[in-house]
Design a protein around this motif. Structure first.
Motif, short mmCIF file in Angstrom:
data_model
loop_
_atom_site.label_atom_id
_atom_site.label_comp_id
_atom_site.label_asym_id
_atom_site.label_seq_id
_atom_site.Cartn_x
_atom_site.Cartn_y
_atom_site.Cartn_z
N HIS A 108 42.68 36.21 27.40
CA HIS A 108 43.65 35.13 27.59
C HIS A 108 42.93 33.89 28.07
O HIS A 108 41.97 33.97 28.84
CB HIS A 108 44.71 35.55 28.62
CG HIS A 108 45.61 34.43 29.05
ND1 HIS A 108 45.42 33.72 30.22
CD2 HIS A 108 46.69 33.88 28.45
CE1 HIS A 108 46.35 32.79 30.32
NE2 HIS A 108 47.14 32.87 29.27
N GLY A 109 43.40 32.75 27.62
CA GLY A 109 42.81 31.51 28.10
C GLY A 109 43.22 30.32 27.28
O GLY A 109 43.94 30.43 26.28
N ALA A 110 42.76 29.17 27.72
CA ALA A 110 43.02 27.91 27.01
C ALA A 110 41.68 27.31 26.64
O ALA A 110 40.73 27.32 27.43
CB ALA A 110 43.82 26.96 27.89
N GLY A 111 41.60 26.78 25.42
CA GLY A 111 40.33 26.22 24.97
C GLY A 111 39.31 27.31 24.78
O GLY A 111 39.64 28.47 24.52
N PRO A 112 38.03 27.00 24.98
CA PRO A 112 37.00 28.01 24.72
C PRO A 112 36.87 29.04 25.84
O PRO A 112 36.28 30.09 25.64
CB PRO A 112 35.73 27.16 24.62
CG PRO A 112 36.00 25.96 25.46
CD PRO A 112 37.46 25.67 25.29
N ASN A 113 37.39 28.75 27.01
CA ASN A 113 37.23 29.68 28.14
C ASN A 113 38.30 30.76 28.08
O ASN A 113 39.50 30.49 28.16
CB ASN A 113 37.33 28.91 29.47
CG ASN A 113 36.21 27.92 29.66
OD1 ASN A 113 35.07 28.19 29.29
ND2 ASN A 113 36.51 26.76 30.23
N MET A 114 37.86 32.00 27.95
CA MET A 114 38.77 33.14 27.87
C MET A 114 38.38 34.16 28.92
O MET A 114 37.20 34.35 29.22
CB MET A 114 38.72 33.79 26.48
CG MET A 114 39.01 32.86 25.30
SD MET A 114 40.73 32.34 25.21
CE MET A 114 41.53 33.84 24.68
N ALA A 115 39.39 34.84 29.46
CA ALA A 115 39.15 35.87 30.46
C ALA A 115 39.78 37.17 29.99
O ALA A 115 40.76 37.17 29.22
CB ALA A 115 39.74 35.46 31.80
N VAL A 116 39.23 38.27 30.42
CA VAL A 116 39.81 39.57 30.12
C VAL A 116 41.09 39.73 30.92
O VAL A 116 41.12 39.51 32.14
CB VAL A 116 38.83 40.71 30.46
CG1 VAL A 116 39.48 42.06 30.21
CG2 VAL A 116 37.54 40.56 29.67
N VAL A 117 42.18 40.09 30.24
CA VAL A 117 43.43 40.37 30.93
C VAL A 117 43.29 41.73 31.61
O VAL A 117 42.79 42.69 31.01
CB VAL A 117 44.61 40.39 29.93
CG1 VAL A 117 45.93 40.71 30.65
CG2 VAL A 117 44.71 39.05 29.21
N THR A 118 43.72 41.81 32.87
CA THR A 118 43.55 43.05 33.62
C THR A 118 44.89 43.52 34.18
O THR A 118 45.90 42.83 34.13
CB THR A 118 42.56 42.86 34.78
OG1 THR A 118 43.18 42.05 35.80
CG2 THR A 118 41.28 42.22 34.31
N HIS A 119 44.84 44.71 34.74
CA HIS A 119 46.02 45.30 35.38
C HIS A 119 46.12 44.93 36.85
O HIS A 119 47.00 45.44 37.56
CB HIS A 119 45.96 46.83 35.25
CG HIS A 119 46.24 47.33 33.87
ND1 HIS A 119 47.51 47.52 33.38
CD2 HIS A 119 45.40 47.68 32.86
CE1 HIS A 119 47.46 47.97 32.14
NE2 HIS A 119 46.18 48.08 31.79
N ALA A 120 45.28 44.05 37.32
CA ALA A 120 45.31 43.66 38.73
C ALA A 120 46.65 43.03 39.09
O ALA A 120 47.22 42.26 38.30
CB ALA A 120 44.17 42.69 39.03
N ASP A 121 47.15 43.32 40.29
CA ASP A 121 48.45 42.80 40.71
C ASP A 121 48.48 41.28 40.78
O ASP A 121 49.55 40.67 40.62
CB ASP A 121 48.82 43.37 42.09
CG ASP A 121 49.08 44.87 42.05
OD1 ASP A 121 49.37 45.38 40.95
OD2 ASP A 121 48.99 45.51 43.11
N ASP A 122 47.33 40.66 41.03
CA ASP A 122 47.30 39.20 41.15
C ASP A 122 46.88 38.52 39.86
O ASP A 122 46.59 37.31 39.85
CB ASP A 122 46.36 38.78 42.29
CG ASP A 122 44.92 39.27 42.08
OD1 ASP A 122 44.69 40.06 41.14
OD2 ASP A 122 44.04 38.85 42.85
N ASP A 123 46.83 39.27 38.74
CA ASP A 123 46.47 38.69 37.45
C ASP A 123 47.73 38.21 36.74
O ASP A 123 48.49 39.02 36.17
CB ASP A 123 45.73 39.72 36.59
CG ASP A 123 45.16 39.12 35.31
OD1 ASP A 123 45.61 38.02 34.91
OD2 ASP A 123 44.27 39.73 34.71
N ALA A 124 47.98 36.91 36.78
CA ALA A 124 49.20 36.36 36.18
C ALA A 124 49.25 36.60 34.67
O ALA A 124 50.32 36.82 34.10
CB ALA A 124 49.29 34.86 36.46
N SER A 125 48.08 36.58 34.02
CA SER A 125 48.06 36.81 32.58
C SER A 125 48.45 38.25 32.25
O SER A 125 49.07 38.52 31.21
CB SER A 125 46.68 36.49 32.00
OG SER A 125 45.70 37.37 32.51
#
Length: 372
Positions: A108-125
């Motif tokens: 998930h991300g905007a532009g070229p910067n993408m992050a792995v979506v996780t199951h963490a409670d504080d991961d909004a994505s």
């Protein structure tokens, strides 16, 4: 919106060592790929939770746009753009392993910067993905005629987007929607019994054409009384069970059932051979008689012959080749799978059979039939 074969150059942001990536299971990944292969990029409406942490806050109408893409190193990805919140979010689904991440991983991300979506409670994505991915269940439940015709999916999406814009003009509809084969007349007693329970559009067709066939005989109207005993086993365990009182009003040449509720959807399609119940959950809200009648007019106006047929490996109409082989359908007849059922090559071995004989197992079953 995105286009097919979009080439993406991304920079993967670091992930916490103890984080668990959010991944799609193989079945969901497969249905996404198969749908893209069959219909190209597509849009799927779905009801988005206002607050994924509090489902009681209800839902809003949302949609995802899905297309194929690849990373600049050639890794295939599926691009999902979601409008389920105030902003549009882009997700990528890895179709193969990439940089140590398994197939099905969400980015998930905007532009070229993408992050792995996780199951963490504080991961909004991750929370957003959790709410968005409900569209996959709708995609898997979409009615495909004998589970082979992707145009049924396109039709369902069109219904979601255009319902409400159809002209509220019954005479104009009746002028345009004409029978291909006249049917058995419907008497006044039957018409009065169903008044207020079935859409006025349907009763007008009954009154003018009887239980006729339409769209080059691919769709026949039927008396719901004769099919009501077959519905409970088909609805058992589905999202429709207990929601409304449902009735069969049409049957395709291949035996799929068109179903409507007395107070809700008119766009339900059931495949009795596989047990699939296809509908858009957003259409299960109670609506008035005028809207249901308008929605049925739109559905019948949008239907085309190709939506009610499929092609064999040579690109020929299965309906036409079966009709030439076993003869035209008489009243209450359908082209049904032979004794072997839906096995490889079934489309070449369809038989002409009475609809009630074809569905006899559904009369006696205490539950939904098992999919082959």
């Amino acid at each position: 919106m995105v286009t097919a074969a979009l080439c993406l150059s991304i920079a993967l942001m670091p992930m916490a060592v103890d984080a668990i990536p959010y991944t799609l299971d193989p079945e969901h990944l497969s249905v996404l790929r198969e749908t893209l292969d069959e219909v190209g990029e597509f849009q799927q409406p779905y009801p988005a939770l206002v607050d994924v942490t509090n489902p009681e806050d209800g839902t809003v109408d949302a949609a995802v746009d899905v297309s194929a893409g690849q990373l600049d190193d050639g890794t295939p990805v599926i691009v999902i753009e979601d409008d389920g919140a105030e902003d549009i979010a882009r997700f990528l689904v890895l179709e193969t392993e990439w940089q140590g991440l398994p197939a099905g991983t969400l980015l998930h991300g905007a532009g070229p910067n993408m992050a792995v979506v996780t199951h963490a409670d504080d991961d909004a994505s991750g929370l957003r993905a959790q709410g968005m991915l409900g569209f996959l269940d709708l995609l898997m439940a979409a009615p495909t005629l004998l589970d082979l015709d992707p145009t049924a999916l396109a039709l369902q999406l069109a219904l979601k987007e255009v319902t409400g814009r159809v002209a509220d003009d019954l005479p104009e509809f009746l002028d345009a929607f004409t029978a291909s084969t006249a049917g058995e007349p419907v008497d006044e007693t039957t018409l009065k019994r169903w008044q207020g329970r079935l859409p006025d559009t349907l009763l007008a067709l009954w009154q003018r054409d009887g239980l006729a066939r339409y769209l080059e005989d691919r769709l026949m109207l039927v008396n719901p009384d004769r099919y009501d005993a077959m519905l409970p086993p088909l609805l058992a365990g589905s999202a429709l069970e207990g929601v409304d009182t449902f009735h069969v009003y049409g049957v395709t040449a291949f035996g799929q059932l068109f179903v409507c509720g007395e107070n809700t959807a008119v766009e339900i399609v059931i495949d009795p051979y596989s047990g699939q119940v296809g509908m858009n959950p957003s259409m299960l809200a109670a609506t008035d008689a005028e809207e249901r009648s308008a929605r049925l007019r739109f559905l019948l106006t949008m239907l085309e012959v190709k939506h009610l047929d499929l092609t064999d490996e040579h690109g020929h109409s299965v309906y036409a080749t079966t009709r030439d082989r076993v003869g035209a359908l008489a009243r209450d007849e359908v082209y049904a799978p032979g004794p072997a059922g839906l096995v490889d090559g079934w489309e070449s071995n369809l038989i002409r059979q009475n609809m009630f004989t074809s569905l006899e197992p559904m009369r006696t079953s205490s539950g939904r039939p098992e999919a082959p």
